[in-house]
Design a protein around this motif. Structure first.
Motif, PDB file in Angstrom:
ATOM      1  N   ARG A  73       0.826  -1.209   0.000  1.00  0.00           N
ATOM      2  CA  ARG A  73       0.000   0.000   0.000  1.00  0.00           C
ATOM      3  C   ARG A  73       0.857   1.254   0.000  1.00  0.00           C
ATOM      4  N   ILE A  82      -4.831   5.275  -7.637  1.00  0.00           N
ATOM      5  CA  ILE A  82      -6.054   5.921  -7.169  1.00  0.00           C
ATOM      6  C   ILE A  82      -6.584   5.226  -5.911  1.00  0.00           C
ATOM      7  N   GLU A  83      -6.476   3.895  -5.902  1.00  0.00           N
ATOM      8  CA  GLU A  83      -6.984   3.117  -4.772  1.00  0.00           C
ATOM      9  C   GLU A  83      -5.897   2.177  -4.264  1.00  0.00           C
ATOM     10  N   SER A 133      -1.988  10.616  -0.941  1.00  0.00           N
ATOM     11  CA  SER A 133      -3.051   9.693  -0.530  1.00  0.00           C
ATOM     12  C   SER A 133      -3.563   8.826  -1.671  1.00  0.00           C
ATOM     13  N   ALA A 134      -4.294   7.809  -1.282  1.00  0.00           N
ATOM     14  CA  ALA A 134      -5.051   6.941  -2.192  1.00  0.00           C
ATOM     15  C   ALA A 134      -6.278   6.484  -1.410  1.00  0.00           C
ATOM     16  N   LEU A 135      -7.269   6.005  -2.121  1.00  0.00           N
ATOM     17  CA  LEU A 135      -8.536   5.589  -1.507  1.00  0.00           C
ATOM     18  C   LEU A 135      -8.381   4.219  -0.849  1.00  0.00           C
ATOM     19  N   HIS A 136      -8.829   4.123   0.400  1.00  0.00           N
ATOM     20  CA  HIS A 136      -8.834   2.826   1.083  1.00  0.00           C
ATOM     21  C   HIS A 136     -10.004   2.013   0.532  1.00  0.00           C
ATOM     22  N   PRO A 137      -9.786   0.779   0.078  1.00  0.00           N
ATOM     23  CA  PRO A 137     -10.837   0.032  -0.616  1.00  0.00           C
ATOM     24  C   PRO A 137     -12.040  -0.367   0.253  1.00  0.00           C
ATOM     25  N   LYS A 140     -13.478   3.264   1.994  1.00  0.00           N
ATOM     26  CA  LYS A 140     -13.887   4.230   0.972  1.00  0.00           C
ATOM     27  C   LYS A 140     -13.597   5.664   1.383  1.00  0.00           C
ATOM     28  N   THR A 141     -12.429   5.847   1.952  1.00  0.00           N
ATOM     29  CA  THR A 141     -11.975   7.168   2.365  1.00  0.00           C
ATOM     30  C   THR A 141     -10.520   7.338   1.928  1.00  0.00           C
ATOM     31  N   PRO A 142     -10.134   8.557   1.555  1.00  0.00           N
ATOM     32  CA  PRO A 142      -8.727   8.765   1.206  1.00  0.00           C
ATOM     33  C   PRO A 142      -7.843   8.550   2.431  1.00  0.00           C
ATOM     34  N   ARG A 144      -3.855   9.183   3.532  1.00  0.00           N
ATOM     35  CA  ARG A 144      -2.496   9.641   3.262  1.00  0.00           C
ATOM     36  C   ARG A 144      -1.540   8.591   3.818  1.00  0.00           C
TER      37      ARG A 144
END
Length: 171
Positions: A73, A82-83, A133-137, A140-142, A144
């Motif tokens: 990650r 992105i994710e 940051s990226a989106l937590h799968p 569903k929140t960014p 960092r």
């Protein structure tokens, strides 16, 4: 005292101050805390399971099993994904790993080696990356980099608290 289940936890990542050095310090301490906690335990205690849950060895093994996810990650964030990569929410790797058949020294050594690699990677990033940051799968929140590794530290503590509970139940 009963602890909330991990998947029921809610996380709010709104700290704009750079607390990353403290997070790294906390993550660096997990192997030491685990070793200290289980140092004097018998094999029976290390393999004890309550309410069809993981034993102490399995909890530590689970932390080991997830360390490559955290490392991956971090790569996702660095590479502008992105994710973040998903995880196996059923924890199949831990359930199939037969951690109870391993020595506690082997489990602790493996965790320490993997966590050391994670810490070395974290110490090599710059402040800009700390705030990328990226989106937590699942959430569903960014997230960092700083948030992700605060999440990891919280996950470590969740399992340390569970280990403490198991130790208490065996006394």
């Amino acid at each position: 005292m009963k602890q909330i289940k991990w998947f029921e936890r809610k996380f709010i990542f709104d700290n704009n101050q750079n607390i990353f050095p403290s997070i790294i310090e906390r993550l660096s301490g997990t192997p030491i805390r685990l070793e200290e906690k289980v140092n004097e335990l018998t094999e029976k205690t290390l393999n004890f399971s309550h309410d069809n849950s993981w034993s102490i060895k399995e909890n530590i093994g689970h932390l080991t099993d997830l360390e490559p996810l955290w490392q991956g990650r971090l790569e996702d964030i660095i590479n502008n994904q992105i994710e973040l990569r998903a995880t196996d929410l059923l924890n199949t790797k831990t359930d199939l790993a037969n951690h109870n058949d391993k020595s506690i020294q082997e489990i602790l050594r493996e965790f320490r080696e993997l966590r050391t690699l994670t810490i070395e990677s974290l110490q090599s990033i710059n402040e800009e990356t700390v705030f990328k940051s990226a989106l937590h799968p699942r959430l569903k929140t960014p997230m960092r980099t700083m948030d992700l590794f605060l999440f990891v530290a919280e996950h470590d503590d969740h399992h340390l608290a569970r280990i403490t509970q198991l130790i208490t139940l065996t006394k």
